[in-house]
Design a protein around this motif. Structure first.
Motif, short mmCIF file in Angstrom:
data_model
loop_
_atom_site.label_atom_id
_atom_site.label_comp_id
_atom_site.label_asym_id
_atom_site.label_seq_id
_atom_site.Cartn_x
_atom_site.Cartn_y
_atom_site.Cartn_z
N VAL A 317 0.85 -1.20 0.00
CA VAL A 317 0.00 0.00 0.00
C VAL A 317 0.88 1.24 0.00
N ASN A 318 0.70 2.05 -1.00
CA ASN A 318 1.47 3.29 -1.17
C ASN A 318 0.84 4.40 -0.32
N PRO A 319 1.56 4.97 0.63
CA PRO A 319 0.98 6.01 1.48
C PRO A 319 0.82 7.36 0.77
N VAL A 320 1.41 7.51 -0.40
CA VAL A 320 1.36 8.79 -1.12
C VAL A 320 0.22 8.77 -2.14
N ALA A 321 0.40 8.03 -3.23
CA ALA A 321 -0.67 7.85 -4.22
C ALA A 321 -1.42 6.58 -3.81
N VAL A 322 -2.43 6.74 -2.98
CA VAL A 322 -3.03 5.60 -2.27
C VAL A 322 -3.66 4.61 -3.24
N ASN A 323 -3.33 3.34 -3.06
CA ASN A 323 -3.87 2.29 -3.91
C ASN A 323 -4.65 1.25 -3.12
N GLY A 324 -4.74 1.42 -1.79
CA GLY A 324 -5.43 0.43 -0.99
C GLY A 324 -5.63 0.89 0.43
N LEU A 325 -6.36 0.08 1.19
CA LEU A 325 -6.66 0.38 2.58
C LEU A 325 -6.07 -0.71 3.47
N LEU A 326 -5.47 -0.28 4.59
CA LEU A 326 -4.92 -1.21 5.56
C LEU A 326 -5.88 -1.35 6.74
N VAL A 327 -6.06 -2.60 7.22
CA VAL A 327 -6.92 -2.85 8.37
C VAL A 327 -6.12 -3.61 9.43
N PRO A 328 -6.47 -3.44 10.70
CA PRO A 328 -5.80 -4.23 11.74
C PRO A 328 -6.08 -5.72 11.54
N VAL A 329 -5.14 -6.55 11.97
CA VAL A 329 -5.32 -8.00 11.79
C VAL A 329 -6.49 -8.50 12.64
N LYS A 330 -7.20 -9.48 12.11
CA LYS A 330 -8.33 -10.14 12.77
C LYS A 330 -9.46 -9.19 13.13
N ASP A 331 -9.56 -8.07 12.45
CA ASP A 331 -10.58 -7.06 12.77
C ASP A 331 -11.65 -7.06 11.69
N VAL A 332 -12.71 -7.83 11.92
CA VAL A 332 -13.78 -7.98 10.93
C VAL A 332 -14.50 -6.66 10.71
N SER A 333 -14.76 -5.91 11.78
CA SER A 333 -15.49 -4.65 11.64
C SER A 333 -14.71 -3.64 10.80
N ALA A 334 -13.38 -3.61 10.96
CA ALA A 334 -12.56 -2.71 10.14
C ALA A 334 -12.56 -3.16 8.69
N LEU A 335 -12.59 -4.47 8.48
CA LEU A 335 -12.64 -5.01 7.13
C LEU A 335 -13.96 -4.62 6.46
N VAL A 336 -15.05 -4.73 7.21
CA VAL A 336 -16.37 -4.32 6.69
C VAL A 336 -16.37 -2.83 6.36
N SER A 337 -15.81 -2.01 7.23
CA SER A 337 -15.77 -0.56 7.00
C SER A 337 -14.99 -0.23 5.72
N SER A 338 -13.89 -0.94 5.49
CA SER A 338 -13.11 -0.70 4.28
C SER A 338 -13.88 -1.12 3.03
N MET A 339 -14.60 -2.23 3.12
CA MET A 339 -15.42 -2.64 1.99
C MET A 339 -16.53 -1.62 1.73
N GLU A 340 -17.13 -1.13 2.79
CA GLU A 340 -18.18 -0.12 2.65
C GLU A 340 -17.65 1.16 2.04
N TYR A 341 -16.40 1.49 2.32
CA TYR A 341 -15.80 2.70 1.75
C TYR A 341 -15.92 2.67 0.22
N PHE A 342 -15.61 1.53 -0.36
CA PHE A 342 -15.66 1.44 -1.82
C PHE A 342 -17.10 1.42 -2.34
N CYS A 343 -18.02 0.96 -1.52
CA CYS A 343 -19.43 1.03 -1.91
C CYS A 343 -19.89 2.48 -2.01
N LYS A 344 -19.35 3.31 -1.14
CA LYS A 344 -19.76 4.72 -1.07
C LYS A 344 -18.89 5.64 -1.93
#
Length: 380
Positions: A317-344
């Motif tokens: 994941v490039n911190p400058v020209a962002v190409n992705g989202l990082l989530v904490p390990v084993k964190d399902v809620s953060a994973l859901v939030s990242s998926m929702e980001y792309f929905c919105k």
């Protein structure tokens, strides 16, 4: 004066990924060297045919990399000794844990001049998340320390700087060791062409062996929650069931195989059609990666990624020209939030993908990686 042809012995723990992960490197080595590959039995005849066509000399063994079996490992040690004595390589290049540990020990015993083990991630045995303190992990760490004892001909290759730092911190290697960091196995951008991602409907793809530490359960649980909120979204999983000590349990496997939440396709020979039909690629791994190949392939084809803020994964994941989202390990809620980001933010599905393709070209393109590898393997 023309450079002397060298014999380079490549030792791996899987024939299935040999061409995908090391094919271009082997091609480059073959220009001025003999290359001999010592691999577990090659089951796929197209791989055997291609290696022979390239001019690779093949030797095979019965290694089971994911199994703990004393007598099997002893037989593998003996097989390594026989092949090294037969080939008498100038350069010994093992990668993955068992080939590195056993191969480096035997190569030192046989007085091979240049030994270049590559650790493609540290897996479970040094994981801060899993905290695997069992006998097998303890023995693995002890054997690794013993096999990697400093030697004038030893050059250790890592795929991320965190793995090197961890082995130094744990006292496995020290200041006397020659060690190098390369940016993963690289990706061939001429093979993985850019295609615009689909944004309606969104689809999330995971490519992974079915082992717990890759985040299979987290992906499944996040997909289940997302399907309740966005029933039109599709979730897809590619990867073989792996009879590994960390394989997912039968209950989770049955849920995945049912197809109610995730479309499961098993093992496939070519991931490109699946990447072309995906919007975002997900890998919530806490395995102890080198640099995950599935994420590099996704970036090469212009796919945004969601992955764990863990060793190896965060490198993609490039911190400058962002190409992705990082989530904490084993964190399902953060994973859901990242998926929702792309929905919105569906425009970011495209933009993150473009950024990822550019980042892959700058940092992970296979020619850049192989130039570095050739220098390490061949420099006198």
């Amino acid at each position: 004066m023309e450079r002397k042809i060298k014999k380079i012995l490549v030792v791996c723990d899987s024939s299935d990924s040999l061409l995908d992960f090391r094919g271009k490197l082997i091609e480059a080595l073959l220009i001025r060297n003999e290359v001999i590959v010592f691999s577990p039995k090659i089951g796929r005849q197209e791989i055997r045919a291609q290696l022979l066509y390239m001019g690779v000399q093949l030797r095979e063994n019965n290694l089971k990399p994911s199994h703990v079996a004393v007598f099997s490992d002893i037989r593998y040690l003996c097989a390594l000794y026989r092949v090294i004595k037969e080939v008498q390589p100038d350069v010994f290049f093992p990668y993955a844990f068992k080939p590195v540990i056993y191969g480096t020990l035997v190569a030192k015993f046989c007085r091979v001049r240049r030994i270049t083990p590559m650790l493609t991630g540290l897996g479970y045995n040094f994981s801060d998340v899993n905290q695997r303190k069992g006998l097998v992990s303890m023995i693995t760490r002890m054997l690794l320390k013993f096999s990697l004892r400093a030697d004038p001909g030893l050059r250790i290759i890592f795929q991320n700087k965190d793995d090197r730092k961890k082995l130094i911190t744990r006292g496995i290697i020290g200041p006397r060791h020659q060690s190098y960091v390369v940016n993963g196995s690289g990706v061939d951008l001429s093979h993985y062409h850019y295609t615009p991602p689909r944004t309606t409907p969104l689809s999330f793809l995971m490519i992974s062996r079915l082992i717990n530490a890759k985040g299979i359960r987290e992906f499944y649980e996040a997909a289940k929650l997302m399907r309740q909120r966005y029933p039109e979204i599709r979730f897809k999983l590619i990867g073989p069931f792996d009879p590994n000590i960390d394989a997912i349990g039968p209950e989770l496997y049955e849920k995945i195989s049912s197809g109610e939440v995730i479309e499961y396709y098993g093992s496939v020979s070519d991931v490109r059609p699946f990447l072309a039909n995906a919007s975002i690629v997900v890998l919530p791994s806490y395995y102890g990666e080198g640099v995950p190949r599935s994420l590099l392939e996704a970036m090469a084809m212009g796919r945004g990624i969601i992955t764990s803020n863990s060793v190896g994964c965060k490198e993609t994941v490039n911190p400058v020209a962002v190409n992705g989202l990082l989530v904490p390990v084993k964190d399902v809620s953060a994973l859901v939030s990242s998926m929702e980001y792309f929905c919105k933010h569906t425009t970011d599905v495209v933009q993150f993908g473009l950024n990822g393709r550019k980042f892959a070209k700058e940092k992970f393109e296979i020619s850049l990686i192989n130039e570095r590898m050739l220098h390490i393997l061949q420099e006198a």
